[in-house]
Design a protein around this motif. Structure first.
Motif, mmCIF file in Angstrom:
data_model
loop_
_atom_site.group_PDB
_atom_site.id
_atom_site.type_symbol
_atom_site.label_atom_id
_atom_site.label_comp_id
_atom_site.label_asym_id
_atom_site.label_seq_id
_atom_site.Cartn_x
_atom_site.Cartn_y
_atom_site.Cartn_z
ATOM 1 N N LEU A 29 -30.554 -92.419 41.273
ATOM 2 C CA LEU A 29 -29.483 -92.641 42.239
ATOM 3 C C LEU A 29 -28.492 -93.680 41.726
ATOM 4 O O LEU A 29 -27.278 -93.505 41.840
ATOM 5 C CB LEU A 29 -30.069 -93.078 43.582
ATOM 6 N N GLY A 30 -28.999 -94.754 41.132
ATOM 7 C CA GLY A 30 -28.122 -95.772 40.563
ATOM 8 C C GLY A 30 -27.252 -95.223 39.447
ATOM 9 O O GLY A 30 -26.055 -95.509 39.371
ATOM 10 N N ILE A 31 -27.852 -94.412 38.583
ATOM 11 C CA ILE A 31 -27.082 -93.793 37.496
ATOM 12 C C ILE A 31 -26.026 -92.859 38.067
ATOM 13 O O ILE A 31 -24.877 -92.845 37.622
ATOM 14 C CB ILE A 31 -28.024 -93.050 36.530
ATOM 15 N N PHE A 32 -26.401 -92.068 39.073
ATOM 16 C CA PHE A 32 -25.459 -91.131 39.684
ATOM 17 C C PHE A 32 -24.279 -91.863 40.305
ATOM 18 O O PHE A 32 -23.128 -91.464 40.122
ATOM 19 C CB PHE A 32 -26.165 -90.285 40.746
ATOM 20 N N VAL A 33 -24.552 -92.942 41.021
ATOM 21 C CA VAL A 33 -23.469 -93.712 41.649
ATOM 22 C C VAL A 33 -22.575 -94.333 40.585
ATOM 23 O O VAL A 33 -21.352 -94.335 40.710
ATOM 24 C CB VAL A 33 -24.058 -94.795 42.585
ATOM 25 N N HIS A 34 -23.167 -94.809 39.495
ATOM 26 C CA HIS A 34 -22.382 -95.426 38.426
ATOM 27 C C HIS A 34 -21.499 -94.399 37.714
ATOM 28 O O HIS A 34 -20.355 -94.678 37.378
ATOM 29 C CB HIS A 34 -23.326 -96.099 37.422
ATOM 30 N N VAL A 35 -22.041 -93.213 37.496
ATOM 31 C CA VAL A 35 -21.322 -92.179 36.742
ATOM 32 C C VAL A 35 -20.349 -91.412 37.634
ATOM 33 O O VAL A 35 -19.400 -90.817 37.137
ATOM 34 C CB VAL A 35 -22.341 -91.224 36.083
ATOM 35 N N SER A 36 -20.545 -91.428 38.936
ATOM 36 C CA SER A 36 -19.737 -90.593 39.828
ATOM 37 C C SER A 36 -18.254 -90.942 39.761
ATOM 38 O O SER A 36 -17.414 -90.070 39.956
ATOM 39 C CB SER A 36 -20.238 -90.692 41.264
ATOM 40 N N GLY A 37 -17.911 -92.188 39.471
ATOM 41 C CA GLY A 37 -16.496 -92.537 39.317
ATOM 42 C C GLY A 37 -15.875 -91.791 38.154
ATOM 43 O O GLY A 37 -14.765 -91.270 38.251
ATOM 44 N N GLY A 38 -16.606 -91.693 37.039
ATOM 45 C CA GLY A 38 -16.120 -90.939 35.883
ATOM 46 C C GLY A 38 -16.020 -89.457 36.177
ATOM 47 O O GLY A 38 -15.080 -88.787 35.779
ATOM 48 N N ILE A 39 -16.990 -88.948 36.899
ATOM 49 C CA ILE A 39 -16.972 -87.529 37.260
ATOM 50 C C ILE A 39 -15.801 -87.246 38.198
ATOM 51 O O ILE A 39 -15.124 -86.230 38.072
ATOM 52 C CB ILE A 39 -18.309 -87.126 37.912
ATOM 53 N N GLN A 40 -15.526 -88.163 39.109
ATOM 54 C CA GLN A 40 -14.399 -87.985 40.030
ATOM 55 C C GLN A 40 -13.087 -87.935 39.258
ATOM 56 O O GLN A 40 -12.210 -87.129 39.569
ATOM 57 C CB GLN A 40 -14.368 -89.121 41.063
ATOM 58 N N GLY A 41 -12.947 -88.767 38.234
ATOM 59 C CA GLY A 41 -11.737 -88.745 37.412
ATOM 60 C C GLY A 41 -11.564 -87.428 36.673
ATOM 61 O O GLY A 41 -10.468 -86.863 36.614
ATOM 62 N N ILE A 42 -12.665 -86.922 36.119
ATOM 63 C CA ILE A 42 -12.612 -85.627 35.412
ATOM 64 C C ILE A 42 -12.252 -84.520 36.404
ATOM 65 O O ILE A 42 -11.441 -83.640 36.101
ATOM 66 C CB ILE A 42 -13.968 -85.338 34.738
ATOM 67 N N THR A 44 -10.551 -84.762 39.210
ATOM 68 C CA THR A 44 -9.152 -84.899 39.606
ATOM 69 C C THR A 44 -8.231 -84.381 38.504
ATOM 70 O O THR A 44 -7.269 -83.660 38.775
ATOM 71 C CB THR A 44 -8.835 -86.376 39.904
ATOM 72 N N THR A 45 -8.538 -84.731 37.251
ATOM 73 C CA THR A 45 -7.728 -84.261 36.126
ATOM 74 C C THR A 45 -7.770 -82.735 36.030
ATOM 75 O O THR A 45 -6.735 -82.090 35.825
ATOM 76 C CB THR A 45 -8.235 -84.882 34.810
ATOM 77 N N ALA A 46 -8.955 -82.162 36.195
ATOM 78 C CA ALA A 46 -9.082 -80.704 36.130
ATOM 79 C C ALA A 46 -8.297 -80.045 37.259
ATOM 80 O O ALA A 46 -7.612 -79.031 37.041
ATOM 81 C CB ALA A 46 -10.548 -80.297 36.198
ATOM 82 N N GLY A 47 -8.359 -80.595 38.451
ATOM 83 C CA GLY A 47 -7.616 -80.036 39.578
ATOM 84 C C GLY A 47 -6.114 -80.101 39.365
ATOM 85 O O GLY A 47 -5.392 -79.157 39.651
ATOM 86 N N THR A 48 -5.643 -81.227 38.819
ATOM 87 C CA THR A 48 -4.211 -81.373 38.536
ATOM 88 C C THR A 48 -3.765 -80.376 37.474
ATOM 89 O O THR A 48 -2.714 -79.744 37.595
ATOM 90 C CB THR A 48 -3.925 -82.815 38.067
ATOM 91 N N THR A 49 -4.576 -80.214 36.433
ATOM 92 C CA THR A 49 -4.234 -79.273 35.355
ATOM 93 C C THR A 49 -4.199 -77.844 35.879
ATOM 94 O O THR A 49 -3.288 -77.069 35.537
ATOM 95 C CB THR A 49 -5.261 -79.398 34.215
ATOM 96 N N LEU A 50 -5.185 -77.490 36.696
ATOM 97 C CA LEU A 50 -5.193 -76.129 37.252
ATOM 98 C C LEU A 50 -3.999 -75.888 38.164
ATOM 99 O O LEU A 50 -3.403 -74.809 38.146
ATOM 100 C CB LEU A 50 -6.497 -75.890 38.015
ATOM 101 N N ALA A 51 -3.632 -76.881 38.965
ATOM 102 C CA ALA A 51 -2.479 -76.731 39.845
ATOM 103 C C ALA A 51 -1.197 -76.566 39.030
ATOM 104 O O ALA A 51 -0.342 -75.735 39.351
ATOM 105 C CB ALA A 51 -2.368 -77.937 40.774
ATOM 106 N N ALA A 52 -1.066 -77.349 37.954
ATOM 107 C CA ALA A 52 0.127 -77.235 37.103
ATOM 108 C C ALA A 52 0.163 -75.870 36.416
ATOM 109 O O ALA A 52 1.221 -75.245 36.316
ATOM 110 C CB ALA A 52 0.137 -78.356 36.067
ATOM 111 N N GLY A 53 -0.984 -75.405 35.957
ATOM 112 C CA GLY A 53 -1.042 -74.083 35.323
ATOM 113 C C GLY A 53 -0.722 -72.978 36.296
ATOM 114 O O GLY A 53 -0.039 -72.007 35.958
#
Length: 71
Positions: A29-42, A44-53
């Protein structure tokens, strides 16, 4: 009397496995909470790229409908 002692050892093993499982779950759980910020960034970036495409694809499709090929 010896059977009673054997039974308590089984209970001790079960308690140790439960504590070990709880410790592993807390670490995960601690690892998941720590990594979730990075996953959220990825994400968001993927969603923005798909919307632009999708927007670019819509513009190309609209241009193709205005000027048909071969005429």
């Amino acid at each position: 009397m010896l059977e009673f002692l054997r039974g308590s050892e089984r209970g001790q093993d079960l308690a140790e496995y439960c504590l070990l499982t709880a410790l592993i779950a807390l670490i995960a759980l601690g690892i998941f909470v720590h990594v979730s910020g990075g996953i959220q960034g990825i994400w968001t970036t993927a969603g923005t790229t798909l919307a632009a495409g999708n927007t670019a694809s819509g513009a190309i499709s609209a241009a193709a409908q205005v000027a048909p090929h071969g005429h």
